[in-house]
Motif scaffolding. Sequence first.
Motif, PDB file in Angstrom:
ATOM      1  N   ASP A  83      32.007  33.378  39.898  1.00 31.75           N
ATOM      2  CA  ASP A  83      31.935  34.725  40.466  1.00 31.75           C
ATOM      3  C   ASP A  83      32.395  35.686  39.371  1.00 31.75           C
ATOM      4  N   PHE A  84      31.439  36.353  38.744  1.00 36.81           N
ATOM      5  CA  PHE A  84      31.692  37.228  37.607  1.00 36.81           C
ATOM      6  C   PHE A  84      31.951  38.641  38.119  1.00 36.81           C
ATOM      7  N   GLY A  85      33.119  39.202  37.748  1.00 38.33           N
ATOM      8  CA  GLY A  85      33.493  40.506  38.268  1.00 38.33           C
ATOM      9  C   GLY A  85      33.975  40.404  39.697  1.00 38.33           C
ATOM     10  N   CYS A  86      34.850  39.441  39.946  1.00 37.17           N
ATOM     11  CA  CYS A  86      35.233  39.096  41.321  1.00 37.17           C
ATOM     12  C   CYS A  86      36.107  40.139  41.985  1.00 37.17           C
ATOM     13  N   GLY A  87      36.737  41.048  41.205  1.00 38.68           N
ATOM     14  CA  GLY A  87      37.586  42.065  41.791  1.00 38.68           C
ATOM     15  C   GLY A  87      38.942  41.512  42.218  1.00 38.68           C
ATOM     16  N   PRO A  88      39.756  42.344  42.872  1.00 39.94           N
ATOM     17  CA  PRO A  88      41.118  41.926  43.223  1.00 39.94           C
ATOM     18  C   PRO A  88      41.185  40.924  44.364  1.00 39.94           C
ATOM     19  N   GLY A  89      40.117  40.804  45.159  1.00 38.54           N
ATOM     20  CA  GLY A  89      40.098  39.841  46.264  1.00 38.54           C
ATOM     21  C   GLY A  89      38.822  39.033  46.221  1.00 38.54           C
ATOM     22  N   PRO A  90      38.781  37.913  45.491  1.00 37.97           N
ATOM     23  CA  PRO A  90      37.529  37.180  45.239  1.00 37.97           C
ATOM     24  C   PRO A  90      36.985  36.472  46.468  1.00 37.97           C
ATOM     25  N   THR A  91      36.458  37.239  47.389  1.00 35.65           N
ATOM     26  CA  THR A  91      36.002  36.706  48.672  1.00 35.65           C
ATOM     27  C   THR A  91      34.765  35.831  48.531  1.00 35.65           C
ATOM     28  N   LEU A  92      33.816  36.239  47.698  1.00 33.66           N
ATOM     29  CA  LEU A  92      32.583  35.460  47.573  1.00 33.66           C
ATOM     30  C   LEU A  92      32.874  34.061  47.036  1.00 33.66           C
ATOM     31  N   ALA A  93      33.767  33.956  46.079  1.00 35.05           N
ATOM     32  CA  ALA A  93      34.139  32.631  45.565  1.00 35.05           C
ATOM     33  C   ALA A  93      34.707  31.770  46.676  1.00 35.05           C
ATOM     34  N   LEU A  94      35.532  32.341  47.525  1.00 35.59           N
ATOM     35  CA  LEU A  94      36.100  31.601  48.652  1.00 35.59           C
ATOM     36  C   LEU A  94      35.002  31.131  49.597  1.00 35.59           C
ATOM     37  N   MET A  95      34.015  31.979  49.854  1.00 36.99           N
ATOM     38  CA  MET A  95      32.926  31.606  50.753  1.00 36.99           C
ATOM     39  C   MET A  95      32.101  30.457  50.176  1.00 36.99           C
ATOM     40  N   PHE A  96      31.865  30.478  48.871  1.00 35.84           N
ATOM     41  CA  PHE A  96      31.153  29.359  48.256  1.00 35.84           C
ATOM     42  C   PHE A  96      31.979  28.077  48.320  1.00 35.84           C
ATOM     43  N   GLU A  97      33.271  28.192  48.100  1.00 35.27           N
ATOM     44  CA  GLU A  97      34.136  27.009  48.199  1.00 35.27           C
ATOM     45  C   GLU A  97      34.121  26.442  49.613  1.00 35.27           C
ATOM     46  N   GLU A  98      34.104  27.308  50.590  1.00 35.54           N
ATOM     47  CA  GLU A  98      34.013  26.847  51.980  1.00 35.54           C
ATOM     48  C   GLU A  98      32.698  26.116  52.242  1.00 35.54           C
ATOM     49  N   ALA A  99      31.667  26.456  51.466  1.00 32.54           N
ATOM     50  CA  ALA A  99      30.364  25.796  51.593  1.00 32.54           C
ATOM     51  C   ALA A  99      30.257  24.566  50.700  1.00 32.54           C
ATOM     52  N   GLY A 100      31.355  24.195  50.020  1.00 31.02           N
ATOM     53  CA  GLY A 100      31.375  22.962  49.243  1.00 31.02           C
ATOM     54  C   GLY A 100      31.056  23.101  47.773  1.00 31.02           C
ATOM     55  N   HIS A 101      31.196  24.315  47.219  1.00 28.40           N
ATOM     56  CA  HIS A 101      30.860  24.544  45.821  1.00 28.40           C
ATOM     57  C   HIS A 101      32.110  24.886  45.008  1.00 28.40           C
ATOM     58  N   PRO A 102      32.444  24.073  43.993  1.00 27.40           N
ATOM     59  CA  PRO A 102      33.573  24.420  43.116  1.00 27.40           C
ATOM     60  C   PRO A 102      33.300  25.747  42.414  1.00 27.40           C
ATOM     61  N   MET A 103      34.299  26.620  42.372  1.00 24.67           N
ATOM     62  CA  MET A 103      34.109  27.966  41.836  1.00 24.67           C
ATOM     63  C   MET A 103      35.182  28.318  40.818  1.00 24.67           C
ATOM     64  N   ARG A 104      34.776  29.118  39.850  1.00 20.48           N
ATOM     65  CA  ARG A 104      35.703  29.811  38.969  1.00 20.48           C
ATOM     66  C   ARG A 104      35.445  31.306  39.113  1.00 20.48           C
ATOM     67  N   THR A 105      36.428  32.092  38.733  1.00 19.63           N
ATOM     68  CA  THR A 105      36.307  33.549  38.833  1.00 19.63           C
ATOM     69  C   THR A 105      36.636  34.180  37.491  1.00 19.63           C
ATOM     70  N   TYR A 106      36.024  35.344  37.278  1.00 21.35           N
ATOM     71  CA  TYR A 106      36.361  36.148  36.097  1.00 21.35           C
ATOM     72  C   TYR A 106      36.243  37.618  36.445  1.00 21.35           C
ATOM     73  N   ASP A 107      37.218  38.368  35.985  1.00 22.51           N
ATOM     74  CA  ASP A 107      37.196  39.822  36.099  1.00 22.51           C
ATOM     75  C   ASP A 107      38.107  40.364  34.990  1.00 22.51           C
ATOM     76  N   PRO A 108      37.642  41.325  34.196  1.00 20.02           N
ATOM     77  CA  PRO A 108      38.477  41.798  33.081  1.00 20.02           C
ATOM     78  C   PRO A 108      39.766  42.461  33.518  1.00 20.02           C
ATOM     79  N   PHE A 109      39.831  42.941  34.763  1.00 18.21           N
ATOM     80  CA  PHE A 109      41.041  43.595  35.261  1.00 18.21           C
ATOM     81  C   PHE A 109      41.890  42.684  36.147  1.00 18.21           C
ATOM     82  N   PHE A 110      41.257  41.843  36.957  1.00 19.27           N
ATOM     83  CA  PHE A 110      41.990  41.135  38.002  1.00 19.27           C
ATOM     84  C   PHE A 110      41.969  39.609  37.866  1.00 19.27           C
TER      85      PHE A 110
END
Length: 217
Positions: free
Chosen positions: A91-118
């Motif tokens: 999830d590129f540009g995930c922001g301060p609350g990486p919700t989309l990454a969490l939703m993918f993880e709930e669907a069984g997908h390992p996730m990493r996040t990146y955001d230059p600020f958060f």
Amino acid sequence: MGIPLTTPPSCPLCGKGEPIAFHRDRDREYLQCPQCRLVFVPPGYVLPPEEERRRYEQHRNLPYDEGYRAFLHRTLDPVLRRVAPGAEGLDFGCGPGPTLALMFEEAGHPMRTYDPFFADHPEALRRRYDFITATEVVEHLHHPGREFGRLFGMLRPGGVLAVMTKRVLDRERFATWHYKNDPTHVGFFADATFEWIAAQWGCGLEFEGDDVAVFSS
């Protein structure tokens, strides 16, 4: 108010150096690249990093907000239809609350996040992924050509890049478009812009609804 132009800047996406005037309001001016059709603001209107971060911190996108989750399904669902079970994502540009990454993880997908600020985890940018998402991100990019090159370079063969952003329709509707009024929004993409990106990086492209573009490597 930004710095008045003396020499028109090059397009931050394709590098072409002859943008044309597209629109001007009381706060900013907007140029359009005749090659890739990106509409963008000149560098003098870009906020300093500390002001940009302060504005992002005002966002209230919480991971368990059902309305926000419903909004993110516009990206989640097209990606899930295209990737295999257990596919790894960023999830590129995930922001301060990486919700989309969490939703993918709930669907069984390992996730990493990146955001230059958060979520400034540069190691996440040195890996490759089966899919990458960028939701409400590309309109903030100061150097979109460089960033798209980096994103496509992180995709594994057959990978998917899903981009959510509202698209430019025409000059008349742009004039009254609320989306351009956010001072952190500095680049605006049309269908033709995404088509140029797909051709430039040799990718497939499909549009999902009004604001999601899905690239396939």
